[in-house]
Each structure stands twice: as structure tokens, then as C-alpha cells.
Design an enzyme around this catalytic site. Structure first.
Site, PDB file in Angstrom:
ATOM      1  N   ARG A   1      -1.239  -6.292 -13.215  1.00  0.00           N
ATOM      2  CA  ARG A   1      -2.547  -6.680 -13.745  1.00  0.00           C
ATOM      3  C   ARG A   1      -2.726  -6.065 -15.136  1.00  0.00           C
ATOM      4  O   ARG A   1      -2.058  -5.085 -15.487  1.00  0.00           O
ATOM      5  CB  ARG A   1      -3.660  -6.211 -12.805  1.00  0.00           C
TER       6      ARG A   1
ATOM      7  N   ASN B   1      -6.212 -13.351  13.623  1.00  0.00           N
ATOM      8  CA  ASN B   1      -6.103 -12.233  14.571  1.00  0.00           C
ATOM      9  C   ASN B   1      -7.308 -11.291  14.487  1.00  0.00           C
ATOM     10  O   ASN B   1      -7.830 -10.825  15.510  1.00  0.00           O
ATOM     11  CB  ASN B   1      -4.827 -11.421  14.307  1.00  0.00           C
TER      12      ASN B   1
ATOM     13  N   ASP C   1       1.209  -4.650  11.371  1.00  0.00           N
ATOM     14  CA  ASP C   1       1.131  -5.879  10.570  1.00  0.00           C
ATOM     15  C   ASP C   1       0.081  -6.783  11.220  1.00  0.00           C
ATOM     16  O   ASP C   1       0.253  -7.211  12.380  1.00  0.00           O
ATOM     17  CB  ASP C   1       2.523  -6.528  10.608  1.00  0.00           C
TER      18      ASP C   1
ATOM     19  N   GLY D   1       0.826  -1.215   0.000  1.00  0.00           N
ATOM     20  CA  GLY D   1       0.000   0.000   0.000  1.00  0.00           C
ATOM     21  C   GLY D   1       0.854   1.256   0.000  1.00  0.00           C
ATOM     22  O   GLY D   1       2.082   1.193   0.050  1.00  0.00           O
TER      23      GLY D   1
ATOM     24  N   TYR E   1      -1.924 -17.737  -2.930  1.00  0.00           N
ATOM     25  CA  TYR E   1      -3.019 -16.757  -2.780  1.00  0.00           C
ATOM     26  C   TYR E   1      -4.354 -17.490  -2.684  1.00  0.00           C
ATOM     27  O   TYR E   1      -5.145 -17.241  -1.763  1.00  0.00           O
ATOM     28  CB  TYR E   1      -3.002 -15.819  -3.982  1.00  0.00           C
TER      29      TYR E   1
HETATM   30  N1  LIG Z   1      -8.333  -5.566  -6.510  1.00  0.00           N
HETATM   31  C1  LIG Z   1      -9.005  -6.643  -6.870  1.00  0.00           C
HETATM   32  O1  LIG Z   1      -9.428  -6.757  -8.028  1.00  0.00           O
HETATM   33  C2  LIG Z   1      -9.275  -7.741  -5.866  1.00  0.00           C
HETATM   34  C3  LIG Z   1      -9.916  -8.913  -6.320  1.00  0.00           C
HETATM   35  C4  LIG Z   1     -10.177  -9.912  -5.399  1.00  0.00           C
HETATM   36  C5  LIG Z   1      -9.852  -9.768  -4.063  1.00  0.00           C
HETATM   37  N2  LIG Z   1      -9.218  -8.644  -3.643  1.00  0.00           N
HETATM   38  C6  LIG Z   1      -8.863  -8.559  -2.227  1.00  0.00           C
HETATM   39  O2  LIG Z   1      -9.103  -7.264  -1.712  1.00  0.00           O
HETATM   40  C7  LIG Z   1      -8.093  -6.912  -0.758  1.00  0.00           C
HETATM   41  C8  LIG Z   1      -7.433  -5.600  -1.166  1.00  0.00           C
HETATM   42  O3  LIG Z   1      -6.863  -5.729  -2.456  1.00  0.00           O
HETATM   43  P1  LIG Z   1      -6.216  -4.472  -3.218  1.00  0.00           P
HETATM   44  O4  LIG Z   1      -6.412  -4.670  -4.661  1.00  0.00           O
HETATM   45  O5  LIG Z   1      -6.676  -3.232  -2.565  1.00  0.00           O
HETATM   46  O6  LIG Z   1      -4.674  -4.718  -2.898  1.00  0.00           O
HETATM   47  P2  LIG Z   1      -3.561  -3.698  -2.383  1.00  0.00           P
HETATM   48  O7  LIG Z   1      -2.259  -4.416  -2.476  1.00  0.00           O
HETATM   49  O8  LIG Z   1      -3.687  -2.384  -3.071  1.00  0.00           O
HETATM   50  O9  LIG Z   1      -3.981  -3.493  -0.856  1.00  0.00           O
HETATM   51  C9  LIG Z   1      -3.689  -4.407   0.153  1.00  0.00           C
HETATM   52  C10 LIG Z   1      -3.249  -3.618   1.367  1.00  0.00           C
HETATM   53  O10 LIG Z   1      -2.990  -4.549   2.450  1.00  0.00           O
HETATM   54  C11 LIG Z   1      -1.786  -4.152   3.104  1.00  0.00           C
HETATM   55  N3  LIG Z   1      -1.227  -5.324   3.785  1.00  0.00           N
HETATM   56  C12 LIG Z   1      -0.723  -6.444   3.216  1.00  0.00           C
HETATM   57  N4  LIG Z   1      -0.298  -7.293   4.179  1.00  0.00           N
HETATM   58  C13 LIG Z   1      -0.562  -6.693   5.373  1.00  0.00           C
HETATM   59  C14 LIG Z   1      -0.351  -7.062   6.733  1.00  0.00           C
HETATM   60  N5  LIG Z   1       0.211  -8.214   7.051  1.00  0.00           N
HETATM   61  N6  LIG Z   1      -0.740  -6.194   7.706  1.00  0.00           N
HETATM   62  C15 LIG Z   1      -1.326  -5.007   7.401  1.00  0.00           C
HETATM   63  N7  LIG Z   1      -1.551  -4.601   6.116  1.00  0.00           N
HETATM   64  C16 LIG Z   1      -1.164  -5.443   5.121  1.00  0.00           C
HETATM   65  C17 LIG Z   1      -0.914  -3.616   1.988  1.00  0.00           C
HETATM   66  O11 LIG Z   1       0.139  -2.796   2.431  1.00  0.00           O
HETATM   67  C18 LIG Z   1      -1.942  -2.851   1.142  1.00  0.00           C
HETATM   68  O12 LIG Z   1      -2.093  -1.525   1.566  1.00  0.00           O
HETATM   69  C19 LIG Z   1      -7.119  -8.093  -0.684  1.00  0.00           C
HETATM   70  O13 LIG Z   1      -7.477  -8.921   0.390  1.00  0.00           O
HETATM   71  C20 LIG Z   1      -7.373  -8.820  -1.993  1.00  0.00           C
HETATM   72  O14 LIG Z   1      -7.095 -10.184  -1.881  1.00  0.00           O
HETATM   73  C21 LIG Z   1      -8.913  -7.631  -4.525  1.00  0.00           C
END
Ligand SMILES: NC(=O)c1ccc[n+]([C@@H]2O[C@H](COP(=O)([O-])OP(=O)(O)OC[C@H]3O[C@@H](n4cnc5c(N)ncnc54)[C@H](O)[C@@H]3O)[C@@H](O)[C@H]2O)c1
Length: 314
Positions: A189, A102, A59, A39, A148
Site C-alpha cells: 500500500r 462459517n 482457518d 498476520g 477481493y
Molecule cells: N486496512 C484497511 O485499510 C482495510 C480497508 C478495507 C477493508 N479492510 C478489511 O479489514 C480486514 C482486516 O484487514 P487488515 O488490513 O487488518 O489486513 P491484515 O492482512 O493485516 O489482516 C488480516 C488477518 O486475517 C488473517 N486471515 C486471512 N485469511 C484467514 C483465514 N482463512 N482464517 C483465519 N485468518 C485469516 C490473516 O492472517 C491476518 O492476520 C479485512 O477483512 C480487510 O478486507 C481493511
């Protein structure tokens, strides 16, 4: 009246940051949490001056403590694009398993309702098309995407266990490909790759022959679906995505047209276990939540293109 308090894990990410905006707009007190693995604080820095926004750098695979009451928790922390989870396989498995554990524990302690982000990847390379929630999927646990897919399948299982065994109020969303402003340019992507290639004068790279299909949902529509599911009383998984299907080759052509580039399309080998088709069956979302996507691709792509132009200073 006292404000509802919501914890959003993954707040600095693409989806998490839009969720922070939405819940602030709805009058909630929002606590954003992130460890910035994928992020960026830029996505939420506009919220920092607001009295109803707090940010914790943490985290979620480590014990999570939040002082005060919590009404809702959204678990959106996880690497989400193939490039990210292939680079960070262990973190991906840990955040889907330990991180989910958690946050469920926190929901139990606070008597909060928790919504967890699952994915269409739980269907793997599907043999059923379009995919209804009842389809169990076709996932290769030891393939590169397994880290994943299986993390998310575990996330769903442990969430159901907390619901059934501890009576925690849980919601599970299966998100299909979503796009919009704040996607990372280099997240691997198709959409950011095609747009940044078009904007920087590189060839548009399509994997395979481009006949594999995807369906793309605009982020504003997804956020509306999440909002409705959270406030619903339904605890089994719900697909949220746009059922309008398109081949990747058609998609590349649409982006070339939108950006007015004269770059050519080049074809590259298909990555291992790349799904051939993806299209949500959204009957449940329609019937239970009265939800369906409203933003068409032309409109959504225009807004996203403006964002990418700015991000690349073009
Ligand atoms: N974007 C999509 O099309 C899509 C599709 C299916 C599922 N998702 C799910 O939606 C969620 C968000 O996806 P996104 O596209 O915004 O991804 P992203 O990578 O932009 O956001 C994920 C966020 O989680 C944070 N993060 C990761 N591990 C962490 C941890 N251990 N502790 C705290 N923060 C942590 C990252 O720093 C990031 O800010 C995810 O769970 C993803 O699997 C997204």
C-alpha cells in the site's frame, strides 16, 4: 457480572490486533482467531499473558467451533492489500465466501451479533463521488482486483441473507483506507511503501501521475467507528473512513517532508483498474453513530512513522 465474550477473526492482522486491544480495554473476554496467512503473532503477543485473552490458530474457511457462549463476532479475516490478494486470489475468495458463511453459521448457533468487514472496494472505480452507501459500485468482476471486490460483495449479500432469512443480528462496515502502527512494511500500500522507501534511502515510487486521490483514516478512529457500529442497532452497510481527500503525489510529498529524506519521486505505470478517486460519504456514520474522525493526518503519520522506524531499526 459475567464478561461479554467476543470472537475476533483475523486477530493477528493490522486491524484485528487493534480490535483485540480495544475490546480487552473495554473489559471483554477476547478470543482471537487467525491462520497467520498475512498476520503476525507479534501484533498480539502482549495479550497472551492476560487471562481474558485466548488465541486459536484456525482457518475460518474450515468449520469454526468455539466452546462456550459468544456474544459478538468480528470477521476481519482476509488478505486486504492488493499485493496480498493478487498473490492469494483463491484464499481471498474463499475467506470472503466460505469463511463468512462459517462465521455467520457460528453467530446463528450462538445467537451472537456479528459485524463483518467490507470495504470501499465494493464501489470499484466509482462513478459517483464521494461514495454514499446507496451507490452500487463499478466493479470489474474478471479484473485482477475482482477476487477481493467480489468476495466482499458476496460477504455483504450472504450477511444480509442471514439477517433477513435467519434473523441473525448483523452489522456491515465498509472500511476506507486505514493506516497506523502494525501495518506491514511490504504490504504494497502507498503509505508503508513511501515510508519504508524514505527510511531506506530509495526513490519514492508513485503510480501514474499521482493525481489519483485517496483518503486515509487513522486506525484509532476506525476502531472507534467499529465499536460504535457493533453496539448500534443498524444492520445496513455503514461507511467508515476519513473524507479528507489527498492526491497520491501530495501524500508522497507529505511523507518526504515528515521523514526529512532527500529522495526523489519517480513515476511508474498505473496498475490495472486502479481507482481514480476514493472518498467516503460519512453522513450515515455521523447521524447514526455520532462518529467522525478525530486524528488529523499530521498527528497520525507521526505515530505511524515512529512505528516504522522501530520496525526497521532506524
Ligand atoms: N486496512 C484497511 O485499510 C482495510 C480497508 C478495507 C477493508 N479492510 C478489511 O479489514 C480486514 C482486516 O484487514 P487488515 O488490513 O487488518 O489486513 P491484515 O492482512 O493485516 O489482516 C488480516 C488477518 O486475517 C488473517 N486471515 C486471512 N485469511 C484467514 C483465514 N482463512 N482464517 C483465519 N485468518 C485469516 C490473516 O492472517 C491476518 O492476520 C479485512 O477483512 C480487510 O478486507 C481493511
Amino acid at each position: 457480572m459475567e464478561k461479554k465474550r467476543i470472537l475476533i477473526a483475523g486477530a493477528a492482522g493490522f486491524l484485528g490486533s487493534h480490535l483485540c486491544d480495544r475490546f480487552i480495554k473495554e473489559g471483554y473476554h477476547v478470543i482471537g482467531m487467525d491462520n497467520l496467512l498475512t498476520g503476525n503473532l507479534k501484533n498480539i503477543e502482549h495479550l497472551f499473558p492476560l487471562p481474558d485473552f485466548e488465541y486459536y490458530h484456525h482457518d475460518v474457511t474450515k468449520f469454526v467451533h468455539v466452546p462456550g457462549k459468544l456474544d459478538y463476532i468480528l470477521h476481519f479475516a482476509s488478505p486486504a492489500s492488493p499485493i496480498d490478494y493478487l498473490k492469494m486470489p483463491i484464499q481471498t475468495l474463499k475467506v470472503g465466501s466460505l469463511g463468512t458463511h462459517n462465521l455467520l453459521g457460528l453467530a446463528k448457533e450462538k445467537k451472537a451479533r456479528i459485524l463483518v468487514a467490507s470495504t470501499s472496494e465494493v464501489y470499484g472505480d466509482p462513478n459517483v463521488h464521494p461514495q454514499p452507501e446507496e451507490y452500487w459500485g463499478n466493479v470489474n468482476p474478471v479484473g485482477p482486483r475482482g477476487v477481493y471486490d467480489e468476495a466482499k460483495r458476496f460477504l455483504e449479500s450472504i450477511t444480509m441473507a442471514y439477517h433477513n432469512f435467519h434473523g441473525v443480528e448483523t452489522r456491515i462496515i465498509r472500511i476506507f483506507n486505514t493506516y497506523g502502527p502494525r501495518m506491514r512494511l511490504n504490504d504494497g500500500r502507498a503509505l508503508p511503501a513511501f515510508m519504508s522507501q524514505a527510511l531506506t534511502g530509495q526513490d519514492i515510487t508513485v503510480f501514474g501521475d499521482g493525481s489519483q486521490t485517496r483518503s486515509f483514516c487513522y486506525v484509532g478512529d476506525l476502531v472507534e467507528g467499529i465499536y460504535r457500529l457493533l453496539l448500534s442497532d443498524y444492520h445496513l452497510p455503514v461507511n467508515i473512513g476519513n473524507p479528507e481527500e489527498i492526491t497520491l503525489l501530495q501524500f508522497a510529498e507529505e511523507i518526504i517532508k515528515l521523514t526529512g529524506t532527500d529522495q526523489k519521486i519517480t513515476f511508474h505505470p498505473l496498475p490495472k483498474d486502479d481507482p481514480k478517486q476514493r472518498k467516503p460519504d460519512i453522513t450515515k456514520a455521523r447521524n447514526l453513530l455520532g462518529w467522525e474522525p478525530k486524528v488529523n493526518r499530521e498527528e497520525g503519520l507521526k505515530v505511524t512513522y515512529e512505528y516504522f522506524k522501530q520496525a526497521l531499526n532506524k
